[in-house]
Design an enzyme around this catalytic site. Structure first.
Site: not given
Length: 365
Positions: A79, A102, A145
């Site tokens: 990302k 982020n 996660h």
């Protein structure tokens, strides 16, 4: 959007994170991505009917009022690299662009830009309501996660929220999702070969190219961005070469899928691999299966070191300092000492950046 005159900051360091009286008279709760939905204040706000927004939801609404266009980038891995690469391509095209999300810059801190390229994590996407990307891209989707989301299905659902209200979507070809979009892959033809190494980075470059074209950017500017973008720290970052041994910092590899990409990038070179960190509930067997004969030694650290050792044959060095010293002792000219931990960092470091910086300092010594 209705303006908020009074705001109250809640933070663990202030000792008020469990003070439910702070909700009295509140009209909105804006949640940092690191705060889970079951946190007492968040759960109580929902029970009282108080809206809960992600920080990126607030940032989007502020920017949308000014007419900014939003490019959203999500995925399990790649990302930040793709987001920063897109920023470089937009700048090469002379576009007024800001990079946020982020990557480390809050979306709410962007005053204005014609275009905003925003990296969106699953945590940030949990509480969006009106956020609408002009172009949205999902790079890849693999288990991650699970300690936060509880299941891959819940993690996947959070990621797919990027496509809600999106005007154009881009998907990596291996992702099976019920969204109609243009698929991209690592072997797609590009206007220029990227400066970044590794097949996964060519995949990132293909996604960035498709997104830039969707935003109306020509191939000349895309080619310039691909050729000149050097990458971002802590992602297959060549730190130094000492006595013919290269030291590579891939501290951002906080899951098994990312470590597998790093191993693939150095599949033809002798590697001394450093693994371990804090748990995320992952299965390390795929990592064990991917470690080939080119991996000359494995050095295990941190809270997950022993559990990784149940699947991977390696030496438990416990700390990063000992692992670097051990790997350096075994390495020969032409070898690569690779920190690609496949784990989070919170057992021994504040974040993956601190872990990567510690690795770089150890190498410099």
């Amino acid at each position: 959007m209705e303006r908020i005159d009074d705001a109250v900051l809640v933070d663990r360091t202030l000792g008020n994170e469990d003070d439910l009286s702070l909700l009295d008279g509140a009209g909105l709760l804006v949640k940092s991505p690191g705060v889970p939905g079951e946190a007492p204040l968040v759960a109580a706000a929902r029970a009282r009917g108080i809206p809960v927004w992600s920080e990126v939801e607030l940032g989007y609404r502020l920017l949308a009022e000014q007419g900014a266009k939003l490019v959203g980038v999500t995925g399990t891995n790649g990302k930040t690299t793709t987001t920063e690469l897109l920023g470089a391509i937009f700048r090469a095209a002379g576009r007024d662009v800001a990079v946020a999300g982020n990557v480390g810059t809050p979306l709410t801190s962007i005053g204005y830009a014609d275009w905003v390229v925003c990296e969106l994590s699953s945590f940030q996407l949990e509480d969006v309501h009106e956020l609408a990307c002009d172009v949205a891209v999902l790079l890849n989707l693999e288990p991650d996660h699970l300690d936060r989301h509880g299941s891959f299905e819940a993690y996947r659902a959070a990621k797919l929220r990027i496509f809600e209200r999106a005007r154009a979507v881009r998907l990596e070809r291996a992702v099976a999702v019920e969204v109609v979009g243009l698929e991209v892959a690592a072997d797609d033809p590009l206007p220029a070969e990227p400066r970044l190494v590794g097949a996964h980075n060519r995949e990132n470059a293909a996604a960035a190219t498709a997104v830039a074209r969707a935003a109306g950017i020509g191939d000349d500017a895309i080619a310039e961005g691909l050729r000149t973008f050097p990458g971002v720290p802590h992602r297959l970052e060549l730190v130094a070469e000492r006595d013919g041994v290269r030291y590579v910092n891939d501290s951002k590899a906080t899951n098994v899928a990312a470590a597998l990409r790093a191993l693939a990038a150095y599949a033809d070179e002798p590697v001394h691999l450093i693994l371990g960190g804090s748990p995320k509930g992952e299965d390390f067997r795929p990592l064990a299966e991917a470690i080939g004969p080119n991996v000359r030694s494995v050095h295990l650290i941190g809270a997950e070191g022993h559990r990784i050792g149940e699947a991977v044959d390696g030496d438990y060095d416990e700390t990063l300092e000992r692992a670097v010293a051990h790997a350096a002792q075994l390495a020969r000219p032409g070898d690569v000492v690779l920190l690609s931990p496949a784990c989070a960092s919170f057992d021994q470091f504040d974040n993956f950046e601190a872990r990567g910086d510690a690795f770089k300092e150890l190498v410099r010594r």
